[in-house]
Design an enzyme around this catalytic site. Structure first.
Site, PDB file in Angstrom:
ATOM      1  N   HIS A  42       0.788  -1.158  -0.192  1.00  0.00           N
ATOM      2  CA  HIS A  42       0.090   0.070   0.045  1.00  0.00           C
ATOM      3  C   HIS A  42       1.101   1.293  -0.062  1.00  0.00           C
ATOM      4  O   HIS A  42       1.998   1.123   0.661  1.00  0.00           O
ATOM      5  CB  HIS A  42      -0.952  -0.069   1.240  1.00  0.00           C
ATOM      6  N   ASP A  97      -8.040  -4.221  -0.512  1.00  0.00           N
ATOM      7  CA  ASP A  97      -8.664  -4.971  -1.801  1.00  0.00           C
ATOM      8  C   ASP A  97      -8.240  -6.474  -1.727  1.00  0.00           C
ATOM      9  O   ASP A  97      -8.734  -7.268  -2.406  1.00  0.00           O
ATOM     10  CB  ASP A  97      -7.970  -4.337  -2.744  1.00  0.00           C
TER      11      ASP A  97
END
Length: 459
Positions: free
Chosen positions: A337, A396
């Site tokens: 991320h 996700d």
């Protein structure tokens, strides 16, 4: 047949010409990478260490991934705050009382405080009142020239709602709030109706247009509208609600929210600002990431014979990093991320419910594969790229699997993200208007060589 051949020949010639134009674009638009360092350009509005360049202030969402200890920046477990409240506390709060949380979180993000029972009841009633579409909108906008891409359809539909608004350009807070609440309520409907319309017109499926139930939550209504029999389990509704809560906000620096700030700073209308955010979210580097995770695992399940064999899984992941399989991007989707390093709190919260849903759906073997990849991917990435910075699963990673178990079609994965993020986008738009400053306009340094105009006859 002659006409078709002529048409095809024309297309071929145009394609060749466009390809030549494209070559010229590439040849005359490449900037020396060294110049970015020479002029200290913050590419992607990020510092060299990856930290975002400070471009504004907000009181809405906050992301923590580092601590300063003895003057040194040290990575820590990721934290996410909505209006100063830890997301873990928020989730624990509504789950412990067996309530749906998205509406409460939307209230918190918009108004900066938690609602008491009466205010939450009134707010739910307001959203229910807005949970409809103008007369003929489904027929004239959603069903006509329906798109196979739901994010494009969403953007078109949001822009079209401008025409049904009697006061679309008024940027007073009361009017923008009215528009925001209507969009928060309507985007889930447009998404599901758009999907049913697309399946009907492009694939011959039966067309199901079911009215929302004003007594149900956003998550319950999504499942009610999506399924022909309108049935769903309590666990299904609660995990979809949790996914909406976790996607509702993520600070002002993410691409789609920053887009909202940029466009809102120009003084434009709400529909244009939200459509711009939708177009940003569509990108596979942003909101389109969860469907990439799902497709990657679909490929993995076909390629890896033993889902519990660590070496076979690591070999697959290494092949992805080497750009030899799947989409050859070199990316293990769902891992890593831009902000979180050690952990993404959203992924940790979603994972526990994902396991419960996997048990209910009889898909525990797939869940174990996800766990294995989550465990092994950081090691593979570290060895392949000689990285010292940690990576972990992001939200996700599990959301795509959750949507798959809920029976959500691939086309609706990113629209579900959009339906949730409507809350955050609306809060940030209002914040931008209230604290109106200058139009956001960063600088770009021109590094082109100066030259002279040459007459056409001399070229």
């Amino acid at each position: 047949m002659i006409i078709n051949e002529k048409h095809n020949n024309t297309d071929d010639k145009l394609t060749l010409q466009i390809n030549k134009y494209a070559d010229r674009c590439v040849n005359n638009s490449c900037i020396d990478p060294m110049l970015y360092d020479k002029f200290n350009v913050k590419r992607g509005l990020r510092e060299k260490g990856g930290k975002g360049v400070l471009t504004g202030l907000t009181e809405i969402g906050d992301v923590h991934s580092f601590e300063v200890i003895d003057g040194k920046t040290v990575a820590c477990e990721g934290q996410l705050f909505y209006r100063g409240i830890d997301i873990n506390e928020i989730v624990e709060g509504f789950l412990s009382e067996k309530r749906f949380g998205f509406e409460e979180v939307t209230y918190l993000l918009l108004f900066g405080e938690l609602p008491n029972p009466k205010r939450l009841e009134n707010f739910n009633h307001v959203l229910a009142e807005y949970r409809n579409l103008p007369s003929s909108f489904v027929r004239d906008i959603i069903m006509k020239a329906t798109s196979k891409d739901m994010m494009n359809l969403l953007a078109k539909s949001v822009l079209s709602l401008y025409s049904w608004d009697s006061n679309p350009d008024d940027t007073s807070i009361s009017n923008v709030l009215r528009q925001s609440l209507s969009l928060i309520a309507r985007v889930p409907l447009i998404s599901v109706y758009g999907y049913h319309s697309m399946r009907h017109y492009h694939y011959g499926d039966n067309l199901h247009i079911i009215n929302p139930n004003p007594m149900l939550s956003t998550a319950e209504n999504i499942l009610r509208l999506l399924r022909p029999d309108s049935s769903y389990t309590e666990l299904e509704a609660r995990i979809l609600d949790l996914a909406l809560v976790l996607h509702a906000e993520h600070g002002g620096g993410n691409n789609s929210t920053f887009t909202n700030h940029v466009v809102s700073s120009s003084g434009t209308d709400t529909y244009s600002a939200i459509a711009a955010s939708l177009c940003s979210l569509k990108g596979p580097k942003h909101g389109g990431a969860n469907i990439k995770v799902k497709h990657m695992f679909d490929n993995m399940k076909e390629t890896v014979n033993d889902w519990n064999d660590d070496e076979e899984i690591k070999n697959y992941l290494k092949a992805i990093l080497d750009k030899r399989i799947f989409d050859k991007s070199g990316l293990i989707y769902g891992i890593g991320h831009a902000v979180y390093v050690i952990s993404d709190p959203r992924a940790k919260l979603l994972k526990s419910f994902t396991k419960k849903l996997a048990k209910e759906k009889g898909r525990m073997e797939e869940f174990k594969l996800y766990e294995n990849v989550e465990r092994l991917a950081p090691e593979v990435i570290s060895k392949s790229h000689s990285r010292t910075k940690s990576v972990s699963a992001n939200v996700d990673f599990y959301s795509g699997f959750v949507y798959s178990m809920l029976g959500l079609p691939d086309e609706l994965y990113t629209p579900m993200f959009a339906a949730a993020r409507m809350a955050g986008w609306s809060a940030h738009r209002i914040e931008e208007i209230i604290n109106a400053g200058k139009i956001i306009r960063p600088a770009y340094k021109n590094v082109a060589r100066k030259t002279s105009y040459v007459p056409l006859s001399d070229r």
